[in-house]
Design an enzyme around this catalytic site. Structure first.
Site, PDB file in Angstrom:
ATOM      1  N   HIS A 117      67.956  59.382  17.010  1.00  0.00           N
ATOM      2  CA  HIS A 117      68.823  60.439  16.458  1.00  0.00           C
ATOM      3  C   HIS A 117      70.101  60.572  17.302  1.00  0.00           C
ATOM      4  CE1 HIS A 117      69.258  64.724  14.744  1.00  0.00           C
ATOM      5  NE2 HIS A 117      70.131  64.695  15.724  1.00  0.00           N
ATOM      6  N   GLU A 118      69.934  60.552  18.637  1.00  0.00           N
ATOM      7  CA  GLU A 118      71.090  60.726  19.530  1.00  0.00           C
ATOM      8  C   GLU A 118      71.997  59.500  19.530  1.00  0.00           C
ATOM      9  OE1 GLU A 118      71.518  63.628  20.286  1.00  0.00           O
ATOM     10  OE2 GLU A 118      69.514  64.447  20.251  1.00  0.00           O
TER      11      GLU A 118
ATOM     12  N   HIS B 217      74.283  59.695  16.760  1.00  0.00           N
ATOM     13  CA  HIS B 217      75.424  60.572  17.039  1.00  0.00           C
ATOM     14  C   HIS B 217      76.565  59.790  17.706  1.00  0.00           C
ATOM     15  CE1 HIS B 217      74.368  64.640  15.921  1.00  0.00           C
ATOM     16  NE2 HIS B 217      73.239  64.639  16.614  1.00  0.00           N
TER      17      HIS B 217
ATOM     18  N   CYS C 173      69.091  69.518  14.036  1.00  0.00           N
ATOM     19  CA  CYS C 173      70.204  69.065  14.862  1.00  0.00           C
ATOM     20  C   CYS C 173      71.055  70.264  15.263  1.00  0.00           C
ATOM     21  CB  CYS C 173      71.050  68.074  14.053  1.00  0.00           C
ATOM     22  SG  CYS C 173      72.471  67.452  14.939  1.00  0.00           S
ATOM     23  N   LEU C 174      71.470  70.302  16.531  1.00  0.00           N
ATOM     24  CA  LEU C 174      72.324  71.413  16.987  1.00  0.00           C
ATOM     25  C   LEU C 174      73.649  71.444  16.229  1.00  0.00           C
ATOM     26  CD1 LEU C 174      71.825  71.215  20.867  1.00  0.00           C
ATOM     27  CD2 LEU C 174      70.646  72.692  19.245  1.00  0.00           C
TER      28      LEU C 174
ATOM     29  N   GLY D 187      67.602  67.582  22.608  1.00  0.00           N
ATOM     30  CA  GLY D 187      68.468  66.433  22.847  1.00  0.00           C
ATOM     31  C   GLY D 187      69.901  66.788  22.502  1.00  0.00           C
TER      32      GLY D 187
ATOM     33  N   GLN E 158      78.585  65.403  20.241  1.00  0.00           N
ATOM     34  CA  GLN E 158      78.375  66.755  19.711  1.00  0.00           C
ATOM     35  C   GLN E 158      79.170  67.820  20.455  1.00  0.00           C
ATOM     36  OE1 GLN E 158      73.873  66.153  19.804  1.00  0.00           O
ATOM     37  NE2 GLN E 158      74.104  67.642  18.150  1.00  0.00           N
TER      38      GLN E 158
HETATM   39 NI    NI Z   1      71.626  66.009  16.462  1.00  0.00          NI
END
Ligand code: NI
Length: 182
Positions: free
Chosen positions: A134-135, A138, A92-93, A46, A51
């Site tokens: 989660h997204e 963000h 998480c990225l 995701g 991000q």
């Molecule tokens: Ni993340």
């Protein structure tokens, strides 16, 4: 296609609240395409526009094994959250190499615009439900590390800053632990 640069915690730009998309046009679809490309390249499941330093309410997700089930959410709204919660290990990225248990509602109902700008509603559970929450966090300037203790969060922050200084942390691919992350 150009791979977008993923911001890393504690970059203050990850704290910006994303603005709603006014219309789903070619420019927005091009952003979505680049986000999918970046997410697959980074081996993520995701990615939120925040991000990649684009502060619009756009999310891309693919939780499938074969990486052939694209989910694109534009201006998503959560209509329902279950009382029942589920704890999952999240990564998480933007917090490369770190994984922590986070508890979230296990079932959700979402309203969103899709890739073509059509309004759709659907229910999600399991990994997809976790990923969507989660997204959306963000897009609101929130990270999964905000759900854990400040002690753990500060420790992660210090480690990431150290890795960055050493020039080790340029991409998540350079982290030893290479699991699913969102
Ligand atoms: Ni993340």
């Amino acid at each position: 296609m150009k791979k977008l640069k993923v911001l890393h915690f504690p970059d203050p730009r990850l704290r910006k609240k994303a603005k709603p998309v006014e219309g789903v046009n070619e420019e927005i679809r091009s952003i979505v395409d680049q986000m999918f490309h970046t997410m697959y390249e980074e081996k993520g499941i995701g990615l939120a526009a925040t991000q990649v330093n684009i502060h619009k309410r756009i999310i891309v997700i693919d939780v499938s094994e074969k990486k052939d089930e694209k989910v694109c959410l534009i201006n998503p709204e959560i209509l329902f959250l279950s009382d029942e919660a589920e704890t999952m290990e999240e990564g998480c990225l933007s917090v490369p190499g770190f994984y922590e248990s986070v508890s979230r509602p296990s079932k959700i109902k979402v309203s969103t615009l899709d890739y073509n700008g059509n309004k759709i509603e659907f229910e999600a559970s399991g990994l997809l439900a976790t990923c969507i929450q989660h997204e959306i966090d963000h897009l609101n300037g929130k990270l999964f590390v905000d759900h854990i203790s400040s002690l753990k969060r500060n420790r992660i922050e210090k480690k990431i800053i150290k890795l960055k200084k050493e020039g080790v942390l340029t991409s998540r691919k350079n982290t030893p632990d290479y699991k699913s992350a969102v």
